[in-house]
Design a protein around this motif. Structure first.
Motif, mmCIF file in Angstrom:
data_model
loop_
_atom_site.group_PDB
_atom_site.id
_atom_site.type_symbol
_atom_site.label_atom_id
_atom_site.label_comp_id
_atom_site.label_asym_id
_atom_site.label_seq_id
_atom_site.Cartn_x
_atom_site.Cartn_y
_atom_site.Cartn_z
ATOM 1 N N HIS A 102 53.492 2.061 41.568
ATOM 2 C CA HIS A 102 55.142 1.083 41.385
ATOM 3 C C HIS A 102 56.090 2.444 40.707
ATOM 4 O O HIS A 102 56.193 1.835 39.775
ATOM 5 C CB HIS A 102 55.455 -0.423 41.011
ATOM 6 N N HIS A 104 60.488 4.124 42.180
ATOM 7 C CA HIS A 104 61.527 4.442 42.789
ATOM 8 C C HIS A 104 61.799 5.381 42.994
ATOM 9 O O HIS A 104 62.937 5.638 41.532
ATOM 10 C CB HIS A 104 63.042 2.898 42.309
ATOM 11 N N HIS A 270 58.423 -6.916 44.956
ATOM 12 C CA HIS A 270 58.880 -7.577 43.862
ATOM 13 C C HIS A 270 58.835 -9.171 44.161
ATOM 14 O O HIS A 270 60.540 -9.603 44.503
ATOM 15 C CB HIS A 270 60.421 -7.395 43.607
#
Ligand code: NIG
Ligand code: FE
Length: 440
Positions: A102, A104, A270
């Protein structure tokens, strides 16, 4: 001792994986104090299996054509070295590279102002309302060119490698227009060609509602414009959504996830990060691969995840960086039989860290996971959560030779000494992609 190999430079922007020239087809890793194999059943580990690291003391490993050929005691491997290049692990820990499920990874700018505001006591939601938060990163990311983003993402990729991570899942979500979301996913595709870090792309168009549209208008754009383009260009393997008060409600999240499922994407989400919103149950209902965050998830949510075989992805770095003490209930999840995963949630706002060792430390100290369980959650279980359990996440014959050598003798030291890098060297598909003496 350690015979240094020519290293690709992920910071030197000329480097291109396709031009990387392989000097050796065979390599032998000898003299590991512990070869942490994580061998075991060909599925995510649950219950007691989470503690079974299957360590070979004074271990070694033979690698051929980027794959693991054999693991065993170092002296046995040594007998079969032949013409293989020898990597002397020097009585250090050798283990699979971390699989960070996970992140970004691609964005522009930073959120230093948010960071200072939090230090003054403001919350994530207050900061977002006051002009910080996801939206401020969206503005900077929209303004950045593909090349700017690529250069920056290469720096992030280097950070991951030097922390011992060899695979990351990477989400879009800072574009929020058709072209900007595609731009982020294309940067990931280009990045894959130019760095040795392995990247698994996720479409997170539904990360926030852009200022220029209403939630329902934007939903329509995500479903009817973004998803078809993302799938036509094969830009993502997963679809994610930020299901939370003020972002996407249960109904909207269900619509997005259903549409994504129809076009063949696997699902992540999320959920229950800031409020107990019913997100875990939604992910169970949708048959998602993972439900991520879960800081506020209650017992019923945990039961729902178990019934539907959804893997929880726990992100203690974001709890820590947001100054909260509400960590997800890892022990209850493990007791319920869930195949827990740990990840960094690397992003400029809520979790500015690429460090899986830091996450291990948080998991042990704050979530009361044992170091062994934390290692399983961040390697083999994470690999299964990315549909790659057959290729990475453990040191077993047939799997890719993605591994890290850490400058310690006992795997527990990785979680114990925190705030000090212990990575000695990192290998992807048998090639050294980072080492401490060259810093690259
Ligand atoms: O996983 N929760 C939503 N998304 C990110 C935060 C992104 C940001 O703040 O920029 C997270 O915590
Ligand atoms: Fe996240």
């Amino acid at each position: 001792m350690f015979r240094r190999l020519p290293n690709p430079s992920v910071l030197g922007f000329r480097f291109n994986a396709s031009t990387f020239h392989r000097t050796m087809t065979s390599r032998a890793v000898l003299h590991a104090s512990q070869l942490v194999t994580l061998s075991g059943p060909k599925r995510p580990r649950v219950g007691k299996e989470l503690s079974a690291l299957r360590i070979i003391r004074h271990g070694g490993m033979l690698i051929r054509d980027g794959k693991i050929d054999r693991v065993g005691p170092s002296d046995e491997i040594e007998k079969n070295v032949g013409d293989a290049e020898v990597v002397d692990a020097g009585r250090r820990v050798v283990m699979p590279g971390f699989v960070d499920a996970h992140t970004h990874l691609v964005f522009s700018g930073n959120r230093l102002d948010d960071f200072e505001r939090r230090a003054r006591g403001e919350t994530y939601e207050q900061i977002a309302k006051a002009g910080g938060g996801i939206w401020s990163t969206v503005e900077k990311t929209r303004a950045a060119s593909e090349l700017d983003l690529l250069v920056r993402a290469k720096q992030h990729a280097t950070w991951f490698l030097r922390c011992g991570t060899t695979t990351v899942e990477a989400k879009s979500g800072y574009g929020l227009t058709v072209e900007d979301e595609l731009k982020l996913l294309r940067v990931m595709r280009q990045l894959k060609e130019e760095v040795r870090l392995e990247i698994v792309p996720t479409f997170l168009g539904a990360h926030a509602v852009p200022r220029e549209l209403s939630p329902d208008e934007y939903l329509e754009v995500v479903i009817t414009e973004m998803l078809p383009r993302v799938t036509a260009e094969k830009l993502a393997e997963f679809c994610d959504v930020f299901c939370e008060r003020g972002y996407f409600n249960i109904d909207q999240s269900r619509k997005i996830l259903s549409a994504a499922k129809k076009v063949g994407l696997s699902l992540r989400g999320h959920v229950d990060q800031l409020t107990n919103f019913g997100g875990a149950k939604l992910m169970a209902e949708m048959g998602a691969t993972t439900a991520d965050h879960l800081e506020q998830t209650d017992e019923q949510g945990i039961v729902a995840l178990k019934k539907a075989n959804v893997q929880p992805v726990l992100l203690p770095g974001s709890v820590y960086a947001l100054g909260s003490s509400r960590y997800p209930r890892a022990r209850e999840m493990i007791e319920a039989g869930l195949a827990v995963v740990l990840a960094t949630d690397f992003n400029p706002g809520s979790s500015p860290t690429p460090s899986m060792p830091m996450v291990l430390s948080l998991a042990c100290a704050q979530m009361k996971m044992s170091p062994a369980k934390a290692i399983t959650a961040s390697t083999v279980n994470a690999a299964y959560s990315l549909n790659r359990g057959d290729k990475i996440g453990s040191l077993e014959p047939g799997k890719l030779a993605n591994f890290a050598i850490f400058d310690c003798e006992d795997y527990r030291e990785l979680a114990y000494w925190f705030g000090i890098p212990q990575t000695h060297s990192v290998y992807v598909r048998g090639d050294c992609v980072w080492n401490i003496s060259t810093g690259r």
